[in-house]
Enzyme design. Structure first.
Site, PDB file in Angstrom:
ATOM      1  N   HIS A 100       0.736  -1.234  -0.087  1.00 50.98           N
ATOM      2  CA  HIS A 100      -0.069  -0.070   0.170  1.00 50.98           C
ATOM      3  C   HIS A 100       0.873   1.308   0.020  1.00 50.98           C
ATOM      4  O   HIS A 100       2.073   1.169   0.774  1.00 50.98           O
ATOM      5  CB  HIS A 100      -0.901   0.058   1.202  1.00 50.98           C
ATOM      6  CG  HIS A 100      -2.080   1.010   1.031  1.00 50.98           C
ATOM      7  ND1 HIS A 100      -1.811   2.213   1.589  1.00 50.98           N
ATOM      8  CD2 HIS A 100      -3.338   1.002   0.654  1.00 50.98           C
ATOM      9  CE1 HIS A 100      -2.816   3.090   1.120  1.00 50.98           C
ATOM     10  NE2 HIS A 100      -3.858   2.057   0.579  1.00 50.98           N
ATOM     11  N   GLU A 173      -3.855   1.996  -7.269  1.00 57.32           N
ATOM     12  CA  GLU A 173      -4.285   2.949  -6.542  1.00 57.32           C
ATOM     13  C   GLU A 173      -3.420   4.167  -6.972  1.00 57.32           C
ATOM     14  O   GLU A 173      -2.352   4.353  -6.214  1.00 57.32           O
ATOM     15  CB  GLU A 173      -4.203   2.889  -5.049  1.00 57.32           C
ATOM     16  CG  GLU A 173      -4.875   1.579  -4.610  1.00 57.32           C
ATOM     17  CD  GLU A 173      -5.385   1.535  -3.080  1.00 57.32           C
ATOM     18  OE1 GLU A 173      -6.377   1.622  -2.722  1.00 57.32           O
ATOM     19  OE2 GLU A 173      -4.292   1.401  -2.440  1.00 57.32           O
TER      20      GLU A 173
END
Ligand code: PGA
Length: 253
Positions: A100, A173
């Site tokens: 992430h 993302e």
């Protein structure tokens, strides 16, 4: 869109305390189970490490899957503060987010380290959810594809070597879309996801890639994003912290 399959991953980050997580899941226990039984939808909840065990217990024998937000690159040993993939498997986790952007940024995780985490997870039969994405600056400099390729490249031999039967989950993302309310245009997303699919097909011809999008998925943006053909999953942060909102999002798919 009703017949399109979606993997919906709620990333609760460190937004809820241990007690708040338990309360949230207990208050909406029935409702979480009922959304997990919807056709064509797979729901994964990713609470903090400390809440993983009670939450896997709470939802054991249901269709709801539980994922961690990270794991150690090491098997076990003198790594203070880290959590092994083996422990995650023992707790009942079936997914784990790795790479992430918040971990890349705040914990300085490298692409190589993230690839090692994927190895540890695959050894334990946990599905890694690999996050990739470019910064605002890289986006403006039109470096998106180069960045995504650099982030994915160390993972290719790992996936080729360890697992031939697995689907691979990759979440695109854009960092500039996370928590900002801004999302990329349809054209930009279509081009990026088409490129990503082709890249993975070429580099991993024996695997099936499931591509997710993450970054400001909310009631205003979800239909626009989910209509993009190559997107078959969503990684949802802020909007997954309120059950009503989360449920509304799912009902729009
Ligand atoms: P957001 O976060 O939905 O709050 O933008 C997504 C993520 O960081 O995975």
């Amino acid at each position: 869109m009703k017949n399109k399959s979606f993997l919906i991953v709620a990333n609760w980050k460190m937004q809820l305390s241990f007690k708040q997580t338990l309360q949230f899941c207990t208050n909406y226990h029935k409702q979480f189970i009922s959304i997990s039984n919807l056709p064509h939808k797979k729901i994964v909840l990713c609470p903090s490490f400390t809440a993983l065990y009670p939450i896997t217990q709470l939802f054991s024998n249901t269709a709801l899957a539980i994922g961690a937000q990270d794991c150690s690159r090491y098997k076990m040993g003198a790594y203070t503060g880290q959590v092994s993939a083996l422990s995650l498997a023992q707790l009942g986790c079936s997914y784990c987010i790795i790479g992430h952007s918040e971990r890349r940024m705040y914990c300085h995780e490298s692409d190589q380290e993230i690839a090692e985490k994927a190895v540890r997870l695959l050894e334990q039969n946990i599905q890694p959810l690999i996050c990739i994405g470019e910064s605002k600056h890289e986006y403006e400099q039109q470096q998106t594809k180069a960045v995504l390729e650099r982030q994915l490249e160390p993972l290719i031999p790992v996936i080729q070597h360890i697992t031939h039967a697995h689907d691979i989950l990759v979440a695109y993302e854009p960092i500039w879309a996370i928590g900002t309310g801004t999302i990329p245009s349809t054209e930009y997303l279509t081009t990026t996801f088409t490129w990503l699919e082709q890249y993975l097909k070429k580099r991993l011809p024996l695997h099936t890639a499931i591509l997710l999008y993450g970054g400001s998925v909310n009631e205003q943006t979800i239909t626009h994003i989910a209509n993009i053909q190559k997107i078959s999953g969503l990684l949802i942060g802020g909007a997954s912290l309120n059950f009503k909102k989360f449920n509304n999002l799912i009902s729009l798919l």
